[in-house]
Write a protein that holds these residues in place. Structure first.
Motif, PDB file in Angstrom:
ATOM      1  N   ILE A  64       0.871  -1.176   0.000  1.00  0.00           N
ATOM      2  CA  ILE A  64       0.000   0.000   0.000  1.00  0.00           C
ATOM      3  C   ILE A  64       0.907   1.225   0.000  1.00  0.00           C
ATOM      4  O   ILE A  64       1.800   1.345   0.850  1.00  0.00           O
ATOM      5  CB  ILE A  64      -0.931   0.021   1.226  1.00  0.00           C
ATOM      6  CG1 ILE A  64      -1.814  -1.235   1.241  1.00  0.00           C
ATOM      7  CG2 ILE A  64      -1.800   1.278   1.216  1.00  0.00           C
ATOM      8  CD1 ILE A  64      -2.708  -1.345   2.476  1.00  0.00           C
ATOM      9  N   CYS A  65       0.707   2.107  -0.971  1.00  0.00           N
ATOM     10  CA  CYS A  65       1.547   3.301  -1.113  1.00  0.00           C
ATOM     11  C   CYS A  65       0.750   4.565  -0.780  1.00  0.00           C
ATOM     12  O   CYS A  65      -0.449   4.648  -1.076  1.00  0.00           O
ATOM     13  CB  CYS A  65       2.069   3.431  -2.540  1.00  0.00           C
ATOM     14  SG  CYS A  65       3.055   2.031  -3.108  1.00  0.00           S
ATOM     15  N   VAL A  66       1.450   5.533  -0.186  1.00  0.00           N
ATOM     16  CA  VAL A  66       0.885   6.867   0.019  1.00  0.00           C
ATOM     17  C   VAL A  66       1.696   7.828  -0.841  1.00  0.00           C
ATOM     18  O   VAL A  66       2.921   7.928  -0.697  1.00  0.00           O
ATOM     19  CB  VAL A  66       0.949   7.292   1.498  1.00  0.00           C
ATOM     20  CG1 VAL A  66       0.414   8.720   1.647  1.00  0.00           C
ATOM     21  CG2 VAL A  66       0.145   6.333   2.361  1.00  0.00           C
ATOM     22  N   VAL A  67       1.026   8.509  -1.762  1.00  0.00           N
ATOM     23  CA  VAL A  67       1.684   9.445  -2.675  1.00  0.00           C
ATOM     24  C   VAL A  67       1.182  10.850  -2.364  1.00  0.00           C
ATOM     25  O   VAL A  67      -0.029  11.082  -2.278  1.00  0.00           O
ATOM     26  CB  VAL A  67       1.402   9.088  -4.149  1.00  0.00           C
ATOM     27  CG1 VAL A  67       2.097  10.072  -5.086  1.00  0.00           C
ATOM     28  CG2 VAL A  67       1.843   7.661  -4.453  1.00  0.00           C
ATOM     29  N   THR A  68       2.104  11.783  -2.200  1.00  0.00           N
ATOM     30  CA  THR A  68       1.744  13.151  -1.856  1.00  0.00           C
ATOM     31  C   THR A  68       2.341  14.114  -2.867  1.00  0.00           C
ATOM     32  O   THR A  68       3.155  13.720  -3.722  1.00  0.00           O
ATOM     33  CB  THR A  68       2.237  13.505  -0.438  1.00  0.00           C
ATOM     34  OG1 THR A  68       1.674  14.753  -0.033  1.00  0.00           O
ATOM     35  CG2 THR A  68       3.759  13.597  -0.401  1.00  0.00           C
ATOM     36  N   PHE A  69       1.941  15.393  -2.780  1.00  0.00           N
ATOM     37  CA  PHE A  69       2.513  16.395  -3.679  1.00  0.00           C
ATOM     38  C   PHE A  69       3.548  17.204  -2.915  1.00  0.00           C
ATOM     39  O   PHE A  69       3.254  17.823  -1.894  1.00  0.00           O
ATOM     40  CB  PHE A  69       1.435  17.320  -4.239  1.00  0.00           C
ATOM     41  CG  PHE A  69       1.959  18.235  -5.318  1.00  0.00           C
ATOM     42  CD1 PHE A  69       1.995  17.825  -6.629  1.00  0.00           C
ATOM     43  CD2 PHE A  69       2.463  19.500  -5.005  1.00  0.00           C
ATOM     44  CE1 PHE A  69       2.506  18.647  -7.630  1.00  0.00           C
ATOM     45  CE2 PHE A  69       2.970  20.326  -5.987  1.00  0.00           C
ATOM     46  CZ  PHE A  69       2.994  19.907  -7.306  1.00  0.00           C
ATOM     47  N   ASP A  70       4.777  17.178  -3.426  1.00  0.00           N
ATOM     48  CA  ASP A  70       5.879  17.916  -2.826  1.00  0.00           C
ATOM     49  C   ASP A  70       6.184  19.127  -3.703  1.00  0.00           C
ATOM     50  O   ASP A  70       6.314  18.996  -4.929  1.00  0.00           O
ATOM     51  CB  ASP A  70       7.109  17.005  -2.722  1.00  0.00           C
ATOM     52  CG  ASP A  70       8.267  17.663  -2.018  1.00  0.00           C
ATOM     53  OD1 ASP A  70       8.943  18.499  -2.650  1.00  0.00           O
ATOM     54  OD2 ASP A  70       8.504  17.343  -0.836  1.00  0.00           O
ATOM     55  N   LEU A  71       6.325  20.317  -3.105  1.00  0.00           N
ATOM     56  CA  LEU A  71       6.537  21.540  -3.876  1.00  0.00           C
ATOM     57  C   LEU A  71       7.796  21.475  -4.733  1.00  0.00           C
ATOM     58  O   LEU A  71       7.845  22.042  -5.828  1.00  0.00           O
ATOM     59  CB  LEU A  71       6.612  22.750  -2.941  1.00  0.00           C
ATOM     60  CG  LEU A  71       5.267  23.315  -2.465  1.00  0.00           C
ATOM     61  CD1 LEU A  71       5.493  24.444  -1.470  1.00  0.00           C
ATOM     62  CD2 LEU A  71       4.446  23.812  -3.644  1.00  0.00           C
ATOM     63  N   GLU A  72       8.813  20.780  -4.256  1.00  0.00           N
ATOM     64  CA  GLU A  72      10.066  20.705  -4.994  1.00  0.00           C
ATOM     65  C   GLU A  72      10.127  19.495  -5.921  1.00  0.00           C
ATOM     66  O   GLU A  72      10.645  19.574  -7.029  1.00  0.00           O
ATOM     67  CB  GLU A  72      11.245  20.658  -4.018  1.00  0.00           C
ATOM     68  CG  GLU A  72      11.394  21.927  -3.177  1.00  0.00           C
ATOM     69  CD  GLU A  72      12.583  21.847  -2.247  1.00  0.00           C
ATOM     70  OE1 GLU A  72      13.287  20.808  -2.270  1.00  0.00           O
ATOM     71  OE2 GLU A  72      12.803  22.807  -1.491  1.00  0.00           O
ATOM     72  N   LEU A  73       9.585  18.370  -5.463  1.00  0.00           N
ATOM     73  CA  LEU A  73       9.693  17.128  -6.232  1.00  0.00           C
ATOM     74  C   LEU A  73       8.482  16.831  -7.101  1.00  0.00           C
ATOM     75  O   LEU A  73       8.546  16.019  -8.016  1.00  0.00           O
ATOM     76  CB  LEU A  73       9.926  15.950  -5.277  1.00  0.00           C
ATOM     77  CG  LEU A  73      11.154  16.029  -4.375  1.00  0.00           C
ATOM     78  CD1 LEU A  73      11.173  14.855  -3.408  1.00  0.00           C
ATOM     79  CD2 LEU A  73      12.431  16.051  -5.207  1.00  0.00           C
ATOM     80  N   GLY A  74       7.359  17.484  -6.816  1.00  0.00           N
ATOM     81  CA  GLY A  74       6.117  17.113  -7.477  1.00  0.00           C
ATOM     82  C   GLY A  74       5.490  15.932  -6.765  1.00  0.00           C
ATOM     83  O   GLY A  74       5.544  15.841  -5.538  1.00  0.00           O
ATOM     84  N   GLN A  75       4.927  14.989  -7.524  1.00  0.00           N
ATOM     85  CA  GLN A  75       4.320  13.810  -6.902  1.00  0.00           C
ATOM     86  C   GLN A  75       5.414  12.886  -6.377  1.00  0.00           C
ATOM     87  O   GLN A  75       6.310  12.491  -7.120  1.00  0.00           O
ATOM     88  CB  GLN A  75       3.425  13.105  -7.915  1.00  0.00           C
ATOM     89  CG  GLN A  75       2.127  13.851  -8.195  1.00  0.00           C
ATOM     90  CD  GLN A  75       1.636  13.725  -9.618  1.00  0.00           C
ATOM     91  OE1 GLN A  75       1.405  14.704 -10.301  1.00  0.00           O
ATOM     92  NE2 GLN A  75       1.466  12.487 -10.066  1.00  0.00           N
ATOM     93  N   ALA A  76       5.332  12.552  -5.091  1.00  0.00           N
ATOM     94  CA  ALA A  76       6.403  11.782  -4.453  1.00  0.00           C
ATOM     95  C   ALA A  76       5.829  10.710  -3.546  1.00  0.00           C
ATOM     96  O   ALA A  76       4.752  10.871  -2.969  1.00  0.00           O
ATOM     97  CB  ALA A  76       7.309  12.714  -3.647  1.00  0.00           C
ATOM     98  N   LEU A  77       6.554   9.595  -3.442  1.00  0.00           N
ATOM     99  CA  LEU A  77       6.153   8.496  -2.560  1.00  0.00           C
ATOM    100  C   LEU A  77       6.467   8.886  -1.118  1.00  0.00           C
ATOM    101  O   LEU A  77       7.621   9.052  -0.749  1.00  0.00           O
ATOM    102  CB  LEU A  77       6.889   7.216  -2.947  1.00  0.00           C
ATOM    103  CG  LEU A  77       6.514   5.953  -2.182  1.00  0.00           C
ATOM    104  CD1 LEU A  77       5.065   5.572  -2.433  1.00  0.00           C
ATOM    105  CD2 LEU A  77       7.438   4.794  -2.572  1.00  0.00           C
TER     106      LEU A  77
END
Length: 570
Positions: free
Chosen positions: A33-46
């Protein structure tokens, strides 16, 4: 929350104890099960992965991250569910023993392809002025080998909201629950406890694959639900609801899918395109769709260049996309289904000739210059449209559509099944003392000669160029997948018949007058055949295996003591 805390404690305490064995039951159902978030520097990140011992390659991680969010053009606010399909690392493309056993018993459409993962995504996007971008954007993704689109969509709809409310604690508890689940076995009704609820599901068996109309339309095998029970069939596609806009072109779409023509589905949301792609792959059930298909595809996917390359031609793939950019990059693809914003309501999509105008034409419709080999079933289409006007229940409409498609596929496949059965050598050619014969080779000319008296005309009134359609089918991955599977089945059946003949043979009589070297060779051959029965799932009964063991002892007993002792211990 008390149950969740208890499960979380079990998760933590048990993690470091026999990690891989500890999570064996979990991996029977879910890879992670993965949680993916939005990082201001990386964009979509695990952000995190559960259980924490699971590792993903860099490419798998990138693909999951990009597929976990709807395209920026989609404008999906609130909660969104959709399904993705992505390639796994080649080194991981191996089935476990549990999954091998599952594949041997489930219907073809529900088999695991070890080269791919299925991702069941729950995306949440809401305004949050406390965050730098003003929005909360995060996805929870179940990654699994199993193509259980309905079951896992319902499961992620329980897990994700619990996670958004209670954080990592709930994901740890969910993982602990899943690790207690029984093995996924086709033909059984299973109870799956999860976060205070119990999912009840039935996995169809291949022996009933021709009754998929019932099995995939609902939980006809599951008991009546109670307060904390959630009934969920592993697959529940309402084909009528999904295909409403393209009903008048359904027979043409059936031809495109059964011959594995390249096809794009363009929609405004990943939910709509993923459901349409899934439905298209099921349109030829119980025949398995063996070509590649991506229920939701983005420009960041590692296969983007392969699919947009004009030099090598269009591959046999069904792609679901939402980014308008694909209208330009894939304008050379021969077939496109463009869904409208009001997808799900009845409207008659027009068939439009393909060409450069498709780039600029954003109106819903089916874009193709394909000329069908068969006539469309106008009576069936009129019946379904009449059902819309009389407000016939969607479940009934979907069952009628499935019945039509099932009968069409059966009419197409029955002559092929009859022909391949004729490739079996005669029983008189099977000897206990010779290797099992192999099936005869497939000869298209012989098949076409047989069509005159045993063709589709025996089971359907649909007319057209059936021979032309078969010729196109023979060049498709669907034919290769079906033929390789059936040919393997025939070869195993011939080996089983040879083993049966050997188990019935009087080997005490056979050894008389035979030189020792020939007798020893027979002993080694029988031992090897018994071993193959266990390794290759040759369809022989337990009784035949016991008889083979007895024949082995019959031969060994005729040998001198020194040789007897060597063979019995080897």
């Amino acid at each position: 929350m008390s149950n969740i805390k208890e499960d979380q404690a079990n998760f933590t305490n048990g993690f470091y104890l026999e990690t891989h064995k500890r999570w064996e039951k979990f991996s029977n159902w879910i890879h992670c099960i993965c949680v993916v978030t939005f990082d201001l520097e990386l964009g979509q990140a695990l952000e995190s992965i559960y259980p924490p011992h699971v590792t993903l390659t860099k490419q798998e991680t990138l693909n999951i991250c990009y597929l976990a969010f709807p395209d920026s053009n989609s404008g999906c606010m609130g909660d969104t569910n959709f399904i993705v399909r992505l390639q796994s690392c080649p080194s991981k493309a191996v089935l476990s023993n549990v999954h091998t056993a599952y594949n041997s018993k489930c219907p073809p459409a529900l088999q695991i392809n070890p080269a791919y993962y299925w991702g069941y995504v729950y995306f949440r996007q809401v305004k949050d002025i406390k965050l730098p971008r003003g929005y909360f954007q995060k996805s929870v993704v179940i990654l699994s080998r199993l193509p259980f689109n309905n079951l896992f969509t319902k499961i992620i709809s329980v897990i994700a909201p619990e996670y958004f409310d209670n954080g990592n604690l709930s994901l740890e508890a969910a993982c602990y629950n899943i690790d207690q689940w029984p093995t996924p076995v086709p033909g059984l009704t299973l109870s799956l406890p999860l976060l205070g609820s119990v999912f009840q599901t039935f996995i169809p068996h291949q022996r009933n694959s021709t009754s998929l109309i019932l099995q995939l339309a609902g939980l006809n095998e599951v008991a009546t639900s109670s307060e904390n029970q959630i009934q969920a069939s592993v697959e529940d596609l309402n084909l009528f609801d999904i295909f409403q806009p393209v009903l008048s072109h359904i027979d043409m779409l059936w031809e495109l899918v059964i011959t594995a023509e390249p096809l794009i589905v363009m929609a405004s949301s990943p939910n709509h395109c993923s459901l349409m792609v899934l439905a298209l792959t099921r349109i030829i059930s119980p025949l398995k769709f063996c070509a590649d298909h991506r229920t939701y595809f983005t420009i960041h996917d590692s296969d983007f260049k392969q699919f947009t390359n004009k030099v090598h031609g269009t591959p046999p793939v069904i792609l679901g996309v939402t980014n308008p950019f694909f209208a330009k990059t894939l304008h050379h693809w021969p077939h496109t289904v463009r869904l409208g914003e009001d997808y799900g309501q009845y409207q008659k999509y027009k068939l439009k000739k393909n060409g450069n105008s498709k780039i600029f034409d954003s109106t819903p419709g089916v874009y193709s210059s394909y000329k069908p080999f068969l006539q469309k079933d106008k009576t069936m289409i009129k019946n379904l449209i009449s059902g819309i006007n009389t407000k016939r229940p969607f479940e009934v409409q979907s069952a009628l559509l499935k019945k039509h498609l099932l009968e069409l596929t059966h009419s197409f496949m029955i002559p092929l099944e009859r022909y391949i059965a004729s490739l079996m050598p005669l029983l008189k050619n099977i000897s206990p003392f010779r290797a099992a014969p192999t099936p005869l080779p497939f000869n298209p000319d012989d098949f076409f000669a047989m069509l005159e008296t045993a063709g589709p005309q025996l089971t359907t009134g649909i007319k057209g160029d059936w021979v032309g359609l078969y010729k196109k089918f023979f060049r498709s991955p669907n034919f290769n997948g079906w033929f390789n599977n059936r040919y393997t089945e025939l070869a195993l059946k011939l080996q089983a018949l040879q083993l049966q003949a050997l188990s019935d043979a009087d080997l005490k009589l056979w050894v008389q007058g035979k030189p020792e070297v020939e007798i020893v060779d027979m002993v080694l051959k029988i031992k090897n055949k018994i071993k193959k029965c266990e390794q290759h799932d040759i369809p022989v009964s337990h009784t035949i295996k016991e008889q083979l063991e007895q024949r082995l002892q019959d031969i060994i007993s005729s040998l001198p003591d020194d040789l007897k002792n060597i063979l019995q211990t080897s």
